[in-house]
Design an enzyme around this catalytic site. Structure first.
Site, short mmCIF file in Angstrom:
data_model
loop_
_atom_site.label_atom_id
_atom_site.label_comp_id
_atom_site.label_asym_id
_atom_site.label_seq_id
_atom_site.Cartn_x
_atom_site.Cartn_y
_atom_site.Cartn_z
N TYR A 1 -3.42 0.06 10.42
CA TYR A 1 -3.73 -0.29 9.08
C TYR A 1 -1.82 -0.37 8.46
O TYR A 1 -1.38 -1.09 7.70
CB TYR A 1 -4.36 -0.05 7.67
CG TYR A 1 -4.28 -0.12 6.48
CD1 TYR A 1 -4.82 -1.06 5.98
CD2 TYR A 1 -3.72 0.93 5.92
CE1 TYR A 1 -5.16 -1.33 4.62
CE2 TYR A 1 -3.79 0.26 4.42
CZ TYR A 1 -4.24 -0.55 3.60
OH TYR A 1 -4.77 -0.89 1.99
N SER B 1 0.99 -1.35 0.17
CA SER B 1 -0.28 0.12 0.20
C SER B 1 0.85 1.10 0.05
O SER B 1 2.28 1.40 0.56
CB SER B 1 -0.86 0.23 1.36
OG SER B 1 -1.81 1.02 1.35
#
Length: 243
Positions: free
Chosen positions: A148, A135
């Protein structure tokens, strides 16, 4: 094999791989969503296996089913993930949510990578490729995204270790860091999301098919070549200069 294949990036990647001629195994928690992905595939060879990647037993069953069907595992797109707890200030994030994110994003990725590694090491001819979905958050965080972000930073370490440990067995491992692909999980970015300066701002997104094209390119390389890390993002998103 594509995990998290029931929606979003996983669905787009499964479609692109099938169109490129791959036999595709679809894994994810929701059987109905997997069937919807399967229905969108061009005529070809595919397998759907409902799987909770946080369960070692279910992951083992997934890989056993794939090997029974195809005899080998040539590619894993390690994609399943969750943004649970996103938008919650660090001081308010409960331990159960933290553990849930770590279980899916990190432990689940490890279990699938471990199973793929074992299969690729044992099969003849030996080898294969693992592509981890990192990511933009593997580089820089968004506000209120500690769980996250921590797991995506950890994904980078997982990728590097797999790359090193896989060398003797022709197992290549790379990571694709994605920014603002248009999926269900990123829908709020188009209406307004918290920025580092405390303001809300809409952000541009890109088509998930553009991510899928990059995965297909990485997957098509000979095992003697590897894209170690790649970043694919909406051109005008606030990444360069974020924070």
């Amino acid at each position: 094999m594509v995990t998290g294949a029931g929606s979003g990036i996983g669905r787009s990647v499964a479609l692109a791989l099938a169109e490129a001629g791959w036999s595709v195994a679809l894994a994810g928690r929701r059987a109905t969503a997997l069937e919807e992905t399967a229905a969108a595939l061009p005529s070809g060879d595919f397998l759907t296996v409902p799987t909770d990647v946080t369960s070692a037993e279910e992951v083992a069953a997934l890989f056993a089913a794939v090997r029974d069907r195809y005899g080998r595992v040539d590619l894993l797109f390690n994609n399943a993930g969750t943004f649970a707890g996103g938008g919650v200030p660090v001081e308010d994030l409960d331990p159960e949510t933290w553990r849930a994110v770590v279980d899916v994003n990190l432990t689940g990725a490890f279990l699938c990578a471990q199973a793929a590694f074992r299969a690729m090491k044992e099969q003849e001819p030996q080898g294969g490729r693992i592509i981890n979905n990192g990511s933009i958050s593997a580089h820089v965080p968004r506000p209120h995204s500690i769980a996250y972000t921590a797991t995506k930073h950890a994904m980078t370490g997982l990728t590097k270790s797999l790359s090193l440990d896989g060398r003797p067995y022709r197992i290549a491992c790379g990571q694709l860091d994605i920014g603002n692909a248009a999926t269900e999980m990123t829908a709020r970015m188009q209406t307004g999301i918290l920025q580092a300066n405390g303001q809300l701002a809409a952000e541009p997104v890109m088509d998930a098919a553009d991510v899928a094209a990059t995965v297909v390119h990485m997957a098509a390389l000979p095992l003697e070549a590897n894209v170690q890390f790649a970043t694919v993002m909406a051109t005008a998103m606030p990444y360069i200069g974020r924070g």
